[in-house]
Design an enzyme around this catalytic site. Structure first.
Site, PDB file in Angstrom:
ATOM      1  N   HIS A   9       1.637   4.267  -3.050  1.00 40.15           N
ATOM      2  CA  HIS A   9       1.558   5.742  -2.972  1.00 40.15           C
ATOM      3  C   HIS A   9       2.749   6.366  -3.703  1.00 40.15           C
ATOM      4  CE1 HIS A   9      -1.902   6.553  -0.484  1.00 40.15           C
ATOM      5  NE2 HIS A   9      -1.446   5.877   0.562  1.00 40.15           N
ATOM      6  N   GLU A  19      -6.195   6.792  -1.609  1.00 38.17           N
ATOM      7  CA  GLU A  19      -6.161   5.612  -0.731  1.00 38.17           C
ATOM      8  C   GLU A  19      -6.651   4.368  -1.460  1.00 38.17           C
ATOM      9  OE1 GLU A  19      -4.744   5.178   2.104  1.00 38.17           O
ATOM     10  OE2 GLU A  19      -4.079   7.214   1.790  1.00 38.17           O
ATOM     11  N   HIS A  42       0.831  -1.205   0.000  1.00 38.64           N
ATOM     12  CA  HIS A  42       0.000   0.000   0.000  1.00 38.64           C
ATOM     13  C   HIS A  42       0.867   1.257   0.000  1.00 38.64           C
ATOM     14  CE1 HIS A  42      -3.476   2.545   1.345  1.00 38.64           C
ATOM     15  NE2 HIS A  42      -2.491   3.225   1.926  1.00 38.64           N
ATOM     16  N   GLU A  43       1.868   1.279   0.864  1.00 36.20           N
ATOM     17  CA  GLU A  43       2.712   2.477   0.973  1.00 36.20           C
ATOM     18  C   GLU A  43       3.565   2.665  -0.285  1.00 36.20           C
ATOM     19  OE1 GLU A  43       2.107   4.607   3.127  1.00 36.20           O
ATOM     20  OE2 GLU A  43       0.859   3.369   4.429  1.00 36.20           O
TER      21      GLU A  43
HETATM   22 ZN    ZN Z   1      -2.411   5.294   2.289  1.00 33.73          ZN
END
Ligand code: ZN
Length: 280
Positions: free
Chosen positions: A156, A210, A152-153
């Protein structure tokens, strides 16, 4: 200097916008998408006002400051079983980043583990990953769950959401006050860079960002050989941990039930990738 610098600052941008379609310059990269869509199909066009190189430079400065500060406080974990475990997962996730964009092989990927109770993790532009021991220990994370957060990170960073946040802030003239400083000497330039660097860390991501990070992240972790149910489990744990207060990770990462539903629906998309992947 003050009267001169503001029109010059704005003028550059207006000029860049005017010629953007012809000459895609350093300041104005226009509408494009930073990543290939992958199996999860992230295709949103992105609007950037600031160059990737500029953002990466500021990220690197903030990241190094953070590591130096942790080292000075004796809180930097750079060896031992906890670090080795995280390193191994990071290497497997990073190896899959090329699915979404070609230049990640040239990124100066870094991993920092900080001894802190914070329920947090991040990946700054250019591949600067930070984990806090608190999120691993307090949530008793399994490897697939760590991979889910890492994916997830990293997503980004692949999507350059930090650069988008700064671009948006510039668009909304939040940075005009900073630009008013004139940037006429090196001390002001450093202060300006630090303030923009702080924005990279503190501005919340949008719900849309997100969702993109969830989708790309779950594909990264599945391709890296980690069970994609880890992503569902980790958000359940995170939501449970949020019962009494507001952990930092939740405060900058809004929505819970919706995200768990979306990650559950994505299982059918990414499970074949997981089943085909070499396992750790
Ligand atoms: Zn996030």
């Amino acid at each position: 200097m003050r009267a001169l610098s503001v029109p010059r600052f704005l003028g550059l941008r207006i000029f860049a916008c005017a010629v953007g379609a012809v000459a895609v310059g350093v300041l104005f990269s226009g509408c494009a998408t930073t990543t290939r869509p992958g199996e999860v199909g992230v295709e949103r066009q992105q609007f950037m006002l600031v160059s990737a190189a500029e953002v990466e430079r500021m990220s690197a400065t903030s990241y190094n400051n953070q590591a130096n500060q942790a080292r000075a406080q004796g809180k930097l974990i750079s060896s031992g079983p906890e670090y080795d475990r995280l390193r191994k997962i990071a290497n497997r996730i990073i190896a899959q980043a090329g699915v979404f964009r070609d230049d990640t092989k040239r990124w100066n990927w870094q991993l920092t583990l900080i001894d802190s109770p914070a329920l947090n993790a991040s990946c700054m532009p250019g591949g600067k990953i930070t984990f806090y021991s608190g999120i691993i220990r307090r949530l008793k994370l399994t490897d697939p769950e760590i991979a889910a957060i890492m994916g997830h990170e990293v997503a980004h960073a692949l999507r350059e959401h930090g650069r988008e946040k700064v671009s948006r802030a510039m668009g909304q003239q939040l940075l005009l006050e900073l630009a008013l400083g004139g940037k006429s000497n090196s001390a002001e330039q450093i202060k300006f860079a630090q303030q923009v660097g702080n924005l990279l860390i503190t501005l919340p991501n949008s719900r849309e960002n997100e969702s993109e990070a969830d989708r790309i992240g779950i594909e990264l972790s599945a391709r890296a050989g980690y069970d994609p149910m880890g992503a569902v489990n980790v958000w359940r744990k995170m939501a449970a941990a949020g019962g009494g207060g507001t952990p930092e990770f939740l405060s900058t990462h809004p929505s819970h039930a919706n995200r768990i539903n979306e990650l559950t629906q994505l299982q059918t998309v990414v499970r074949p990738l997981y089943e085909a992947a070499p396992k750790p």
